[in-house]
Scaffold this active site. Sequence first.
Site, mmCIF file in Angstrom:
data_model
loop_
_atom_site.group_PDB
_atom_site.id
_atom_site.type_symbol
_atom_site.label_atom_id
_atom_site.label_comp_id
_atom_site.label_asym_id
_atom_site.label_seq_id
_atom_site.Cartn_x
_atom_site.Cartn_y
_atom_site.Cartn_z
ATOM 1 N N GLN A 1 6.752 26.535 0.473
ATOM 2 C CA GLN A 1 5.477 26.838 1.138
ATOM 3 C C GLN A 1 5.760 27.401 2.532
ATOM 4 O O GLN A 1 5.360 26.850 3.538
ATOM 5 C CB GLN A 1 4.630 25.573 1.254
ATOM 6 N N HIS B 1 15.489 26.842 -0.252
ATOM 7 C CA HIS B 1 14.858 27.855 -1.116
ATOM 8 C C HIS B 1 14.591 29.154 -0.347
ATOM 9 O O HIS B 1 14.866 30.233 -0.845
ATOM 10 C CB HIS B 1 13.569 27.302 -1.715
ATOM 11 N N LYS C 1 11.699 37.434 -13.180
ATOM 12 C CA LYS C 1 10.821 36.297 -13.501
ATOM 13 C C LYS C 1 9.530 36.434 -12.707
ATOM 14 O O LYS C 1 9.547 36.856 -11.551
ATOM 15 C CB LYS C 1 11.551 35.002 -13.120
ATOM 16 N N ASP D 1 20.684 28.439 -10.454
ATOM 17 C CA ASP D 1 19.458 28.462 -9.642
ATOM 18 C C ASP D 1 19.658 27.573 -8.422
ATOM 19 O O ASP D 1 20.550 26.721 -8.419
ATOM 20 C CB ASP D 1 18.271 27.951 -10.474
ATOM 21 N N ASP E 1 0.824 -1.225 0.000
ATOM 22 C CA ASP E 1 0.000 0.000 0.000
ATOM 23 C C ASP E 1 0.853 1.269 0.000
ATOM 24 O O ASP E 1 0.332 2.377 0.110
ATOM 25 C CB ASP E 1 -0.951 -0.004 1.201
ATOM 26 N N GLY E 2 2.180 1.089 -0.089
ATOM 27 C CA GLY E 2 3.069 2.257 -0.179
ATOM 28 C C GLY E 2 3.685 2.669 1.140
ATOM 29 O O GLY E 2 4.541 3.562 1.174
ATOM 30 N N GLU E 3 3.275 2.051 2.236
ATOM 31 C CA GLU E 3 3.869 2.404 3.535
ATOM 32 C C GLU E 3 5.345 2.016 3.579
ATOM 33 O O GLU E 3 5.722 0.968 3.060
ATOM 34 C CB GLU E 3 3.202 1.617 4.668
HETATM 35 C C1 R5P Z 1 12.133 29.551 -7.566
HETATM 36 O O1 R5P Z 1 12.069 30.731 -7.327
HETATM 37 C C2 R5P Z 1 13.381 28.760 -7.496
HETATM 38 O O2 R5P Z 1 14.480 29.545 -7.198
HETATM 39 C C3 R5P Z 1 13.609 28.014 -8.788
HETATM 40 O O3 R5P Z 1 13.792 28.952 -9.820
HETATM 41 C C4 R5P Z 1 12.469 27.135 -9.122
HETATM 42 O O4 R5P Z 1 12.171 26.323 -8.027
HETATM 43 C C5 R5P Z 1 12.783 26.286 -10.326
HETATM 44 O O5 R5P Z 1 11.668 25.517 -10.640
HETATM 45 P P1 R5P Z 1 11.366 25.109 -12.134
HETATM 46 O O6 R5P Z 1 12.534 24.342 -12.658
HETATM 47 O O7 R5P Z 1 10.123 24.255 -12.016
HETATM 48 O O8 R5P Z 1 11.108 26.365 -12.904
#
Ligand code: R5P
Length: 298
Positions: free
Chosen positions: A96, A129, A192, A221, A38-40
């Site tokens: 989040q 992040h 962006k 990034d 079941d994925g556990e």
């Molecule tokens: C967002 O602000 C992060 O710094 C990355 O640019 C982002 O998580 C990259 O996600 P994706 O490859 O889906 O554009």
Amino acid sequence: MYKDVSIIAGPSSVDLAIGISKHLDAELVPVDLRIFADGESKVNVRTVEKDHCVIIQSTYPPTDRHLLQALMLIKRCSEDSAKVYTVMPYMAYSRQDRAFLEGEVATMDLVAKLIEAVGTKTFITVDIHSPASLSYFTIKAQNISAVGLLARYAKVKFKTKIPIVVSPDKGGVQRAVEFANELSTDMIALTKRRNKDTGEIIIEEKELNCNVVDRDLILLDDTITTGGSIVEACRFLRTYKPNKIYAMCTHAVLIGDTKRRVKAAGIEEIISTNSIPGNSAKVDLAGLISGQIKNIID
Ligand code: R5P
């Protein structure tokens, strides 16, 4: 040798845990993992009985499974060891860090509370992040930067003449400055925007105030997940006639057909750290993380 340290090889980060145990000359403790129909997940860690117990477990996809496995390991180790350290090189849910739209949950707050509740005393992550999201922890929570390692890799391995470092968004300015300084070169940060409902990415830069004609570019990034950000940045930059475009990141999540779309956009290659195992993971974090563990323990 760190005789009183156990390195627990979380199922998502076995190779990295091996590297860290070698750097520290500390005992490596394997984890038996069983996944039920079941994925556990069910984990089994033999007796630890060391003063310091360091769990290495990244929370890349399947994210929730890896996160729950980490919680299980923390609970298990805190039964035997007074000092449990959790290293999550890729920390999911940091995006989040607050409710952006009405009705959403600041899930990072919940995740921090869970990690603390099961018994970890120190938390370490790499290029999270949102560094601000670590404020949800009340224990010691540290973010370490892999930018220097990535820059040194580019310096040695890319056959580029004075490249230009490009952040796809303004949030990455500091990272790009640090990287460019290491290479003694220039940097650009694009503007962006991501549609919060659809996830669509738009590069809103009107024009580039730097001549990139025939110059190699390194897109930098923290994370590449769908590749949307770097593909859109690449599309925009191509109109200014650069030479080659490379992509570097700390965490290469690369879901679905991301690699194919990145290649189709004309990006030479993606280079990342081994916070997430994979073909692009050429930059080893073991030394960096071991150094941080040493600082804390010593
Ligand atoms: C967002 O602000 C992060 O710094 C990355 O640019 C982002 O998580 C990259 O996600 P994706 O490859 O889906 O554009």
